[in-house]
Design a protein around this motif. Structure first.
Motif, PDB file in Angstrom:
ATOM      1  N   ILE A 248      13.964  42.170  45.414  1.00  0.00           N
ATOM      2  CA  ILE A 248      12.108  42.587  45.596  1.00  0.00           C
ATOM      3  C   ILE A 248      11.174  43.314  45.113  1.00  0.00           C
ATOM      4  O   ILE A 248      12.563  44.345  44.482  1.00  0.00           O
ATOM      5  N   SER A 249      10.954  42.280  44.301  1.00  0.00           N
ATOM      6  CA  SER A 249      10.167  43.365  42.809  1.00  0.00           C
ATOM      7  C   SER A 249       8.941  43.696  43.051  1.00  0.00           C
ATOM      8  O   SER A 249       7.758  42.560  43.603  1.00  0.00           O
ATOM      9  N   GLY A 250       7.484  44.431  42.682  1.00  0.00           N
ATOM     10  CA  GLY A 250       6.472  44.691  41.781  1.00  0.00           C
ATOM     11  C   GLY A 250       6.290  45.021  40.832  1.00  0.00           C
ATOM     12  O   GLY A 250       7.242  44.398  39.679  1.00  0.00           O
ATOM     13  N   SER A 251       5.272  45.223  40.944  1.00  0.00           N
ATOM     14  CA  SER A 251       4.874  45.298  38.624  1.00  0.00           C
ATOM     15  C   SER A 251       5.412  47.081  38.655  1.00  0.00           C
ATOM     16  O   SER A 251       5.560  46.950  37.515  1.00  0.00           O
ATOM     17  N   LEU A 252       5.763  47.714  40.063  1.00  0.00           N
ATOM     18  CA  LEU A 252       6.637  49.104  39.281  1.00  0.00           C
ATOM     19  C   LEU A 252       7.990  49.554  39.769  1.00  0.00           C
ATOM     20  O   LEU A 252       9.145  49.679  39.514  1.00  0.00           O
ATOM     21  N   LEU A 253       7.616  48.426  40.795  1.00  0.00           N
ATOM     22  CA  LEU A 253       9.376  49.268  41.466  1.00  0.00           C
ATOM     23  C   LEU A 253      10.412  47.629  41.737  1.00  0.00           C
ATOM     24  O   LEU A 253       9.551  46.925  41.648  1.00  0.00           O
ATOM     25  N   GLU A 254      11.400  47.517  42.135  1.00  0.00           N
ATOM     26  CA  GLU A 254      12.357  46.506  42.241  1.00  0.00           C
ATOM     27  C   GLU A 254      13.383  47.165  43.077  1.00  0.00           C
ATOM     28  O   GLU A 254      13.676  48.260  43.423  1.00  0.00           O
ATOM     29  N   ILE A 255      13.720  46.365  43.846  1.00  0.00           N
ATOM     30  CA  ILE A 255      14.917  47.071  45.346  1.00  0.00           C
ATOM     31  C   ILE A 255      15.560  45.798  45.158  1.00  0.00           C
ATOM     32  O   ILE A 255      15.823  44.264  44.969  1.00  0.00           O
TER      33      ILE A 255
END
Lengths: 465, 428
Positions: free
Chosen positions: A163-170
């Motif tokens: 799961i990825s966002g602009s700053l974080l990634e899981i």
């Protein structure tokens, strides 16, 4: 080196073995470089001293079965219970039922094999599910098996995705489903992460595995701070920033007092030593700077957002009030060291945790004590609140004994922010108290004006975190 | 000369051992199971009638379709249910596919290594696996599962089987005709050891293998000469008793004759009533008939010829099968108790299931006679004859040679130990 596989038959109907005798399974064995060393049905056996994997079919009904089983356990590294008889005792285990117990005199009781030996893996089915068996063998041989304790069906690997966002990634492959990220995410009000799937397949994800932002993530970075196994990672640009620092593009560091306090707390350093350490990384000048000083420019803002996190939360939660974001006004060639992850998208910034790892790389012994090159303080009549309900309470207070309300959304305020350094203590209440002490040291010694009263309301003391 | 040897026979379904004791002219062979009995008769006692087929199909994972069908037949006959022709044909097709699958696996994996073929020989193994895969797939489509089927209950099929499924099975089977013939060429080219059958008695259903269930009214079993009606008197025809101070029970025809059942018996008996065969098969059966009657090793040839016969037969019956005619009969409410016998041809020979139900439709007595129990005495008798023949020659007195030949003979019979030990304690 090929993997040595043995098929060990005990009391059963031999149906599982006949199900394995098919093209798909035998091709798989060839593909995985597996050598069948023992299989009485095919006339193989007796020669091998050890097996890598033993597939045991059938239940234990006689001393002969037990001897075969114990022998297989002694020889094998991994022992797999194949099919219902080995797993549960099979249909012949009914002989211990009350209906038929009187009728069964000569036959022994049927027992599953884990009654006698340790079983590493279980494959269900009557007959055995060949698909599951193939999946298990593939996982065993390629080594990407997820062990989740001593559960009964512990070979089931969870689907892994990112799961990825602009700053974080899981990365769910690393996740242990402790649930801390879900808890902090709901605590801060974003509720982007939650549990998905059931039972052993339980995982952490956004709805429909969307990107974090579209699920409501505010980039607070708390999941990153609270994850015990590093499944949440920052899409970090530390290397680029370090290059810029070394090449001289970024000369000045503007460090938040909260960041300094947590660095001092977590690494047991004096303020002067932290300043010295930051200078050793490559900065020529270090300023103590709090973006609270920007409050004086906040004309028209009813609530001041300490960072973009609070800005997004307030815009959603109290849309009837105007929100002002305290953007740090720092020169182009400088870097902002903050306890907050979310500034990444706005200015050149490092989190405290990144700074901590850089300092630890350099070594914290034999550091000189240096004074900061300048201090930019609070200088305003403000109140800092750290829960949304307190924001509402302050806004509805008709007397307004203070001029500005600053909102810090992270539980415990910025001292326990998403980008803060890692403390050696687990007890967050203790950590917060120590960091407050450090902050007091910094403010009493250095800041120009202390008339801004910091009253962190409702500190995080959730025992589950 | 005195030899005593014990050998655990590998490459048969289940664990068994053969004991050979030679003392001068006297030769004694005992064939025993090493597996523990699993008492299926007592497991089903007290259970409702519909539970029985699911339980007893687990007697043997190798021929579970035969057990499933036989138990369904027995219960249907006890409850007085008569299923329609299409249902019977479809069940017959499942059973035949199981026979085909069993023969292919037995011949390819278990028998051929005795005659110089190794599983490492790529050409024949790939042919074997292709046939096996297609037959498995067909069995899965028709029977629901490869082993332990669940598609029908006493009274009929539980699911509507669609016509395209049948068409797909026919297409699948059609694709392996040449492979099966290729396999047949390999099997028929192997050289069998010489042996005179000491007890030429062969028991099978009259109409098998073209139909693997009795079709004409009462159950009729055809031996080499006589015709028997098998119903409540099945225990008088197949008598189990202790023989020659042995501790294991053996099954005898009419209490006196040691007999063989299975592919060889089916083909020998089929000759009288067989018609509608292709010229190729008629030629093969006519050519090998004298050998079938003479040599127990020829069970291997019989299996592959029967596979071809069944294959041809399956293509014909399935092509003309109309699944629209499938119907399900439910048992009536009034039932005053009774018994039923189900007889089918399992891959290894005759299989008899007997159930007695009380008015609540619960089983009060169950009995199963499996083919391996029937022919295990025949194995011993012909092994003794084989050893006597070997001892007559000078080079045949080697212990390892005796062991090798006896094991090969046992394997030619293809005993199935899980079936055999369902209740009878064969081990001393």
């Amino acid at each position: 080196m090929s993997v040595r596989l043995a098929v060990v038959p005990l009391s059963s109907c031999d149906g599982c073995q006949y199900n394995l005798l098919n093209e798909e399974f035998l091709d798989l064995l060839k593909g995985l470089n597996v050598k069948l060393v023992s299989w009485p049905l095919l006339g193989l056996g007796d020669g091998a001293e050890t097996y890598d994997i033993a597939l045991v079919e059938g239940s234990v009904m006689s001393s002969r079965d037990l001897k075969t089983l114990l022998d297989a356990r002694r020889k094998s590294r991994v022992l797999v219970a194949m099919g219902a008889c080995a797993l549960l005792g099979g249909v012949q285990a009914w002989s211990s039922n009350s209906i038929s117990r009187k009728l069964v005199s000569e036959a022994g009781f049927s027992r599953p094999i884990n009654h006698y030996v340790k079983v590493d893996h279980y494959v269900r089915g009557c007959p055995v599910n060949v698909g599951e068996m193939i999946k298990l063998l593939k996982s065993l041989i390629s080594g990407d098996l997820i062990y989740v304790g001593s559960r009964r069906f512990n070979y089931v690997s969870r689907d892994s995705f990112k799961i990825s966002g602009s700053l974080l990634e899981i990365e769910t492959s690393k996740c242990v489903v402790c649930g801390r990220c879900v808890e902090v995410c709901s605590l801060i009000g974003a509720r982007a992460l939650n549990y998905v799937f059931k039972g052993i397949q339980t995982n952490i994800s956004t709805p429909y595995q969307e990107s974090l932002e579209s699920a409501g993530c505010v980039n607070c970075g708390l999941c990153f701070a609270y994850c015990p196994v590093g499944a949440v990672s920052l899409k970090t640009r530390t290397e680029d920033l370090l290059d810029k620092i070394r090449e001289g593009f970024l000369r000045t560091a503007y460090v938040e007092p909260e960041a300094l306090a947590s660095l001092m707390e977590s690494d047991n350093l004096e303020l002067g030593q932290v300043i010295s350490a930051i200078k050793q990384i490559g900065f020529t000048k270090v300023f103590i700077y709090s973006n609270l000083c920007e409050a004086k420019n906040s004309v028209g803002g009813e609530v001041l957002a300490r960072s973009p996190v609070e800005f997004s939360i307030l815009s959603k939660q109290v849309p009837e009030h105007s929100v002002y974001l305290l953007t740090p006004r720092i020169p182009q060639d400088s870097i902002y060291v903050s306890q907050c992850v979310s500034w990444r998208n706005v200015v050149n910034s490092l989190t405290t945790r990144e700074l901590q790892s850089l300092i630890r790389e350099l070594g914290t012994e034999e550091l000189d004590s240096e004074r900061p090159d300048g201090v930019v303080g609070y200088g305003e009549d403000i109140i800092v609140v750290s829960e949304l309900k307190d924001v509402r309470k302050a806004l509805s207070n008709p007397e307004k004994p203070f001029r500005k309300i600053v909102f810090e959304a992270c539980p415990g305020g910025c001292l326990l922010g998403g980008g803060q350094s890692i403390s050696k203590y687990n007890d967050l209440t203790k950590v917060l108290a120590r960091r407050r002490d450090m902050l007091k040291k910094i403010t009493t010694g250095n800041l120009v004006s202390q008339d801004g009263e910091r009253s962190v309301v409702n500190c995080l003391t959730n025992p589950t975190l | 000369m005195s030899i005593k040897l014990t050998s655990e026979v590998v490459r048969v379904a289940g664990e068994s051992e053969i004991l050979v004791s030679i003392d001068g002219e006297r030769v004694k062979v005992e064939y025993d199971s090493l597996a523990s009995p699993r008492s299926f008769e007592s497991l089903v006692t007290g259970r409702k009638y519909w539970e029985v087929p699911y339980v007893v199909s687990r007697v043997c994972g190798v021929c579970s379709h035969a057990h499933f069908w036989a138990s369904n037949l027995a219960i249907e006959s006890a409850l007085g249910i008569k299923v329609d022709e299409a249902t019977s044909t479809l069940r017959d097709a499942c059973n035949k596919l199981q026979i085909l699958q069993n023969h292919v696996i037995h011949l390819g994996f278990l028998v051929l290594p005795d005659y110089g073929y190794s599983v490492g020989n790529d050409k024949y193994v790939s042919t074997l696996l292709k046939v096996n895969r297609v037959v498995n797939e067909a069995l899965r489509l028709l029977g629901g599962r490869l082993t332990n089927p669940n598609v029908y209950v006493p009274g009929g099929f539980t699911e509507d089987l669609k016509q395209p499924v049948i068409k797909r099975v026919v297409n699948l089977l059609g694709s392996v005709g040449n492979d099966l013939r290729e396999l047949a060429n390999i099997i028929l080219s192997i050289e069998l050891p010489e042996l005179e059958d000491p007890s030429p008695e062969y028991v099978s259903l009259r109409n098998s293998p073209s139909v693997t269930v009795p079709v004409e009214g009462p159950y009729i079993i055809d031996s080499s000469k006589n015709t028997y009606t098998v119903y409540e008197n099945y225990r008088e025809i197949f008598v189990e008793r202790y023989l020659d101070l042995s501790t294991s029970k053996k099954c005898l025809m009419n209490g006196e004759k040691v007999f063989h059942t299975g592919a060889r018996a089916r083909l020998i008996n089929y000759l009288k009533g067989g018609s509608g065969l292709s010229s190729e098969l008629r030629y093969l059966i006519a050519r090998y008939e004298p050998l079938f009657k003479k040599n127990p090793f020829s069970n291997i040839y019989a299996k592959i010829i029967e596979s071809l016969l069944i294959y041809e037969n399956l293509l014909q019956t399935l092509s003309s099968l109309d699944t629209g005619k499938l119907s399900r009969v439910r048992p009536g409410n009034s039932f005053s108790g009774g018994f039923g016998v189900g007889v089918v041809e399992a891959p290894r020979g005759l299989l008899i299931h007997y159930y007695e139900l009380n008015p609540e439709m619960r089983v009060i007595k169950a009995d199963i006679i499996t083919p391996t129990v029937m022919f295990s005495k025949h194995i011993e008798v012909s092994s003794e004859a084989l050893i006597k023949g070997l001892l007559a020659s000078e080079e045949g007195r080697d212990e390892s040679l005796v062991k090798r030949f006896v094991e090969a003979l046992v394997r030619a019979y293809d005993p199935c130990i899980p079936c055999a030990v369902h209740v009878i304690k064969m081990k001393r």
